[in-house]
Every structure is written in C-alpha cells, then in structure tokens.
Scaffold this active site. Structure first.
Site, PDB file in Angstrom:
ATOM      1  N   HIS A 170      -8.436 -38.660 -79.261  1.00  0.00           N
ATOM      2  CA  HIS A 170      -6.933 -39.070 -79.177  1.00  0.00           C
ATOM      3  C   HIS A 170      -5.846 -38.499 -80.525  1.00  0.00           C
ATOM      4  O   HIS A 170      -5.007 -37.318 -80.557  1.00  0.00           O
ATOM      5  CB  HIS A 170      -6.077 -39.945 -78.967  1.00  0.00           C
ATOM      6  CG  HIS A 170      -4.776 -40.110 -78.866  1.00  0.00           C
ATOM      7  ND1 HIS A 170      -4.345 -39.246 -77.674  1.00  0.00           N
ATOM      8  CD2 HIS A 170      -3.750 -41.235 -79.099  1.00  0.00           C
ATOM      9  CE1 HIS A 170      -2.889 -39.630 -77.607  1.00  0.00           C
ATOM     10  NE2 HIS A 170      -2.378 -40.865 -78.794  1.00  0.00           N
ATOM     11  N   HIS A 183       2.358 -44.086 -67.996  1.00  0.00           N
ATOM     12  CA  HIS A 183       1.525 -43.843 -67.383  1.00  0.00           C
ATOM     13  C   HIS A 183       0.883 -44.251 -66.471  1.00  0.00           C
ATOM     14  O   HIS A 183       1.351 -45.941 -66.741  1.00  0.00           O
ATOM     15  CB  HIS A 183       0.953 -43.603 -68.401  1.00  0.00           C
ATOM     16  CG  HIS A 183       0.455 -42.247 -69.794  1.00  0.00           C
ATOM     17  ND1 HIS A 183       1.628 -43.146 -70.999  1.00  0.00           N
ATOM     18  CD2 HIS A 183       0.769 -41.035 -69.776  1.00  0.00           C
ATOM     19  CE1 HIS A 183       1.598 -42.394 -71.820  1.00  0.00           C
ATOM     20  NE2 HIS A 183       1.288 -40.414 -71.126  1.00  0.00           N
ATOM     21  N   ALA A 235       0.314 -33.015 -72.791  1.00  0.00           N
ATOM     22  CA  ALA A 235      -0.624 -32.828 -73.809  1.00  0.00           C
ATOM     23  C   ALA A 235      -1.897 -32.897 -72.820  1.00  0.00           C
ATOM     24  O   ALA A 235      -1.432 -33.645 -71.952  1.00  0.00           O
ATOM     25  CB  ALA A 235      -0.624 -33.817 -74.753  1.00  0.00           C
ATOM     26  N   HIS A 273       3.971 -41.512 -78.634  1.00  0.00           N
ATOM     27  CA  HIS A 273       4.929 -42.199 -77.941  1.00  0.00           C
ATOM     28  C   HIS A 273       6.215 -42.154 -78.444  1.00  0.00           C
ATOM     29  O   HIS A 273       6.051 -44.078 -79.119  1.00  0.00           O
ATOM     30  CB  HIS A 273       4.852 -42.581 -76.561  1.00  0.00           C
ATOM     31  CG  HIS A 273       3.362 -41.477 -75.952  1.00  0.00           C
ATOM     32  ND1 HIS A 273       3.990 -40.529 -74.922  1.00  0.00           N
ATOM     33  CD2 HIS A 273       2.073 -41.499 -75.602  1.00  0.00           C
ATOM     34  CE1 HIS A 273       3.198 -40.530 -74.402  1.00  0.00           C
ATOM     35  NE2 HIS A 273       1.790 -40.726 -75.279  1.00  0.00           N
ATOM     36  N   SER A 315       3.048 -37.023 -75.369  1.00  0.00           N
ATOM     37  CA  SER A 315       1.795 -37.568 -76.210  1.00  0.00           C
ATOM     38  C   SER A 315       1.987 -36.286 -77.136  1.00  0.00           C
ATOM     39  O   SER A 315       1.823 -35.528 -77.326  1.00  0.00           O
ATOM     40  CB  SER A 315       0.341 -37.540 -75.967  1.00  0.00           C
ATOM     41  OG  SER A 315      -0.419 -38.032 -75.343  1.00  0.00           O
ATOM     42  N   TYR A 342      -1.721 -45.704 -66.265  1.00  0.00           N
ATOM     43  CA  TYR A 342      -2.926 -45.940 -67.025  1.00  0.00           C
ATOM     44  C   TYR A 342      -2.808 -46.871 -67.362  1.00  0.00           C
ATOM     45  O   TYR A 342      -3.856 -48.348 -67.827  1.00  0.00           O
ATOM     46  CB  TYR A 342      -3.793 -44.852 -67.451  1.00  0.00           C
ATOM     47  CG  TYR A 342      -3.312 -44.650 -69.019  1.00  0.00           C
ATOM     48  CD1 TYR A 342      -3.231 -45.109 -70.452  1.00  0.00           C
ATOM     49  CD2 TYR A 342      -3.260 -43.451 -68.649  1.00  0.00           C
ATOM     50  CE1 TYR A 342      -1.870 -44.641 -71.088  1.00  0.00           C
ATOM     51  CE2 TYR A 342      -1.880 -42.342 -70.095  1.00  0.00           C
ATOM     52  CZ  TYR A 342      -2.421 -43.229 -70.793  1.00  0.00           C
ATOM     53  OH  TYR A 342      -1.910 -42.680 -72.225  1.00  0.00           O
ATOM     54  N   GLU A 343      -1.347 -47.595 -68.183  1.00  0.00           N
ATOM     55  CA  GLU A 343      -1.165 -48.494 -68.309  1.00  0.00           C
ATOM     56  C   GLU A 343      -0.805 -50.169 -67.969  1.00  0.00           C
ATOM     57  O   GLU A 343      -0.961 -50.764 -67.996  1.00  0.00           O
ATOM     58  CB  GLU A 343       0.115 -48.798 -68.984  1.00  0.00           C
ATOM     59  CG  GLU A 343       0.541 -47.554 -69.985  1.00  0.00           C
ATOM     60  CD  GLU A 343       1.830 -46.839 -70.573  1.00  0.00           C
ATOM     61  OE1 GLU A 343       2.384 -47.786 -71.447  1.00  0.00           O
ATOM     62  OE2 GLU A 343       2.333 -46.220 -70.859  1.00  0.00           O
ATOM     63  N   ASN A 397      -6.601 -29.191 -76.709  1.00  0.00           N
ATOM     64  CA  ASN A 397      -8.224 -29.491 -76.465  1.00  0.00           C
ATOM     65  C   ASN A 397      -8.803 -28.648 -75.560  1.00  0.00           C
ATOM     66  O   ASN A 397      -7.957 -29.147 -74.754  1.00  0.00           O
ATOM     67  CB  ASN A 397      -8.612 -31.299 -76.612  1.00  0.00           C
ATOM     68  CG  ASN A 397      -8.637 -31.357 -75.745  1.00  0.00           C
ATOM     69  OD1 ASN A 397      -7.153 -31.846 -75.585  1.00  0.00           O
ATOM     70  ND2 ASN A 397      -8.933 -31.604 -74.241  1.00  0.00           N
ATOM     71  N   MET A 415      -3.760 -36.852 -67.700  1.00  0.00           N
ATOM     72  CA  MET A 415      -3.010 -38.685 -67.604  1.00  0.00           C
ATOM     73  C   MET A 415      -1.706 -38.192 -67.475  1.00  0.00           C
ATOM     74  O   MET A 415      -1.467 -39.245 -66.767  1.00  0.00           O
ATOM     75  CB  MET A 415      -4.418 -39.001 -68.159  1.00  0.00           C
ATOM     76  CG  MET A 415      -4.843 -39.013 -69.067  1.00  0.00           C
ATOM     77  SD  MET A 415      -5.424 -40.208 -70.063  1.00  0.00           S
ATOM     78  CE  MET A 415      -6.905 -39.228 -70.633  1.00  0.00           C
ATOM     79  N   SER A 416      -0.912 -37.487 -66.639  1.00  0.00           N
ATOM     80  CA  SER A 416       0.400 -37.494 -66.129  1.00  0.00           C
ATOM     81  C   SER A 416       1.186 -36.785 -65.535  1.00  0.00           C
ATOM     82  O   SER A 416       0.511 -35.878 -64.865  1.00  0.00           O
ATOM     83  CB  SER A 416       1.447 -37.824 -67.816  1.00  0.00           C
ATOM     84  OG  SER A 416       1.037 -36.903 -68.239  1.00  0.00           O
TER      85      SER A 416
HETATM   86  N1  HPA Z   1      -8.330 -35.124 -70.076  1.00  0.00           N
HETATM   87  C1  HPA Z   1      -7.159 -35.816 -69.649  1.00  0.00           C
HETATM   88  N2  HPA Z   1      -6.075 -35.316 -71.125  1.00  0.00           N
HETATM   89  C2  HPA Z   1      -5.414 -34.909 -71.141  1.00  0.00           C
HETATM   90  C3  HPA Z   1      -6.532 -33.641 -72.284  1.00  0.00           C
HETATM   91  C4  HPA Z   1      -7.967 -34.232 -71.424  1.00  0.00           C
HETATM   92  O1  HPA Z   1      -9.139 -33.392 -72.321  1.00  0.00           O
HETATM   93  N3  HPA Z   1      -6.373 -33.955 -73.223  1.00  0.00           N
HETATM   94  C5  HPA Z   1      -4.914 -34.288 -73.805  1.00  0.00           C
HETATM   95  N4  HPA Z   1      -4.866 -35.340 -72.516  1.00  0.00           N
END
Ligand code: HPA
Length: 278
Positions: free
Chosen positions: A248, A84, A114, A62, A31, A86-87, A236, A212-213
């Site tokens: 996001h 991903h 990320a 992306h 990301s 989740y897609e 974050n 998530m990846s």
């Molecule tokens: N959680 C899950 N996926 C993420 C996060 C998060 O805090 N930040 C960036 N991708």
C-alpha cells in the site's frame, strides 16, 4: 440490498450542514488522491463522521471528508476518500455519495482510483481514462429487493462511462499536456492484491488496470441516471509483472508523485465541463 434509512439520514445531515448546496458534479477521490480537492474553491467541509451513511473512512490515504467546492463555476461535492466493499460495512457506505448526488440534483460523477497496471507497456504514474469495466467482485450492490431510486430492475450497462465526458476528459489531457491512457478497469473485492496467475488471467480477459473499487459506484450511478466518468491512476504494475511484492505504501507514494498531473488534469477537465454546460 441497500438500506435506505442511513442514506436518508445522510441527506438530512448534509442538507442541514450545507443548506444552499446544489452540486452539479460529484467526485470521489481514491487512495492517496484526497489532495486533489485543494485545487477547488472551498465552500464548506463536513467530516464523514457527521454523515450517518458514510461513517468514518477506514483506510490510510483516505481523508474522510466531504468538501463542498467550486471550480470553473461548477458546484461540486468532493468525497475525499471512499468506502469499499472489502471493509465489510455493507453497501450503504459505498452508495451514500451517489444517493446524495442524485438526491441533490447532480448531473454527473467523476470516479477516481488507484489501480495496478496489467498492460506491460504502461508504467506507474500513468493515468487511464476508464472506457469500460469488468465486475469480478462476484456481487453487485443492486442485488435484492428493487428500489426504484436506483432505476429499473434490469439496468442497461451498454454505456456506463459517458462518451461525451470521456471525450471532454481526453481534451482536458491534451490542453493540460497530461498524457492519458485509455482502457478497461477490472475490479475484484480485495483486500488482497491479485496473484500473478489472476493478473495473467484478467489481462487475457481484457483488463488494463485492476483495483478494488469504483465498479459498484459506477453501477449505482449509471442505474440512477447520473453520467459517469472515471480515471485510474496506475500506482504500480499488477502482481507478477515485476519480480517484487506490492505494498500500500508503493500505491500511496506513486499517487503522490502523480498528484501534480492529477490536479492539472482535473482543473482543466472542469473547464471543459463548463464549456459543455454540464
Ligand atoms: N491491485 C488491486 N488494487 C490496487 C492495485 C493493484 O495492483 N494497486 C492499487 N490498487
């Protein structure tokens, strides 16, 4: 179960677009990290739309392009944007980069993402060398009929993240004066961010970063015999650590702020890879 047909079709498409390509390295940019490809000498660009297994990358941040590039003399396939779980488009889109790399003779893949930091001592913008992972997706791409392309039926996962390459990445950090953390990446399926209770639980289970990846790609690459090295950009603090919601946009903004460090680090890492004669 990964359907081989779109993967084979992708290989045909890439071979006809780049008939001379012999990548030694692969890199998947997570990301907001697509811009890293700009630091490489570009030999060719192919849109994911022209690669049947990849299709179009569906997430903001992306780019959805395969860049055939070179740095420190090392031919590299850079996947600008990842697909991903989740897609909900199946494993083929996730597996295609690894299939292409292995089929074209690459030796290793650099996975970037990320991620949310679960370690309260860390701050957004920190970069973390992935030492190991925990798969909390509840699913793996290797479920189903055994395909020997992806190695043995029961792949060993004792050393997914290659020690030598991790050491080379740490050396690159020192040489480029980019501070690096080390830790365990923990993957859920997404697309929801975690709840604060999940973050506390996962921290207790050993997570330093959550995302998530990456984990399915690392599993496939490892099973197929590609060396793996991984880097998380902590964009974050994970949910509940600060008293504020996650977005996001925040993830994207921090990845942009970390970009200069990412580029410096990656250029230096390719120099280290050249010394290692990868
Ligand atoms: N959680 C899950 N996926 C993420 C996060 C998060 O805090 N930040 C960036 N991708």
């Amino acid at each position: 179960m990964i359907n081989r047909k779109p993967l084979e079709a992708s290989l045909t498409a890439v071979k006809s677009a780049f008939p001379k390509a012999k990548p030694k390295m692969g890199m998947i940019l997570g990301s907001g990290l697509s811009e890293v490809a700009e630091s490489f000498e570009q030999l060719g660009v192919l849109s994911y739309a022209k690669i049947p297994g990849l299709g179009k990358a569906g997430v903001a941040g992306h780019a959805g392009k395969l860049v055939w590039g070179k740095s420190a003399g090392i031919e590299t396939f850079i996947f600008q944007g990842r697909r991903h779980v989740y897609e909900g488009v199946g494993w083929e889109a996730v597996a295609t980069p690894l299939f292409l790399l292995k089929s074209l003779g690459a030796k290793a893949v650099f996975l970037t993402n990320a991620a949310g930091g679960t370690n309260p001592k860390w701050t957004p913008g920190n970069l973390m060398i992935i030492e190991d992972h925990i798969n909390m997706m509840g699913i793996t791409p290797l479920l189903g009929a055994h395909d020997t392309f992806w190695g043995p039926r029961f792949p060993d996962q004792s050393f997914i993240y290659d020690r030598q390459l991790r050491a080379a990445l740490a050396r690159a950090g020192r040489a480029a004066k980019v501070a690096l953390r080390k830790g365990v990446y923990f993957a859920g399926t997404g697309p929801t961010y975690e709840t604060p209770a999940e973050v506390r639980a996962w921290r207790a289970l050993g997570a330093d970063a959550v995302g998530m990846s990456t984990v399915p790609e690392a599993m496939l690459a490892n099973a197929a015999g590609l060396r793996v090295v991984g880097l998380s950009c902590i964009t974050n603090m994970a949910a509940g650590i600060l008293d504020q919601p996650l977005t996001h946009e925040e993830v994207f903004e921090t990845s942009q702020q970390a970009m200069a460090n990412m580029k410096k680090l990656i250029l230096q890492f390719w120099q280290e890879l050249a010394k290692e004669k990868i």
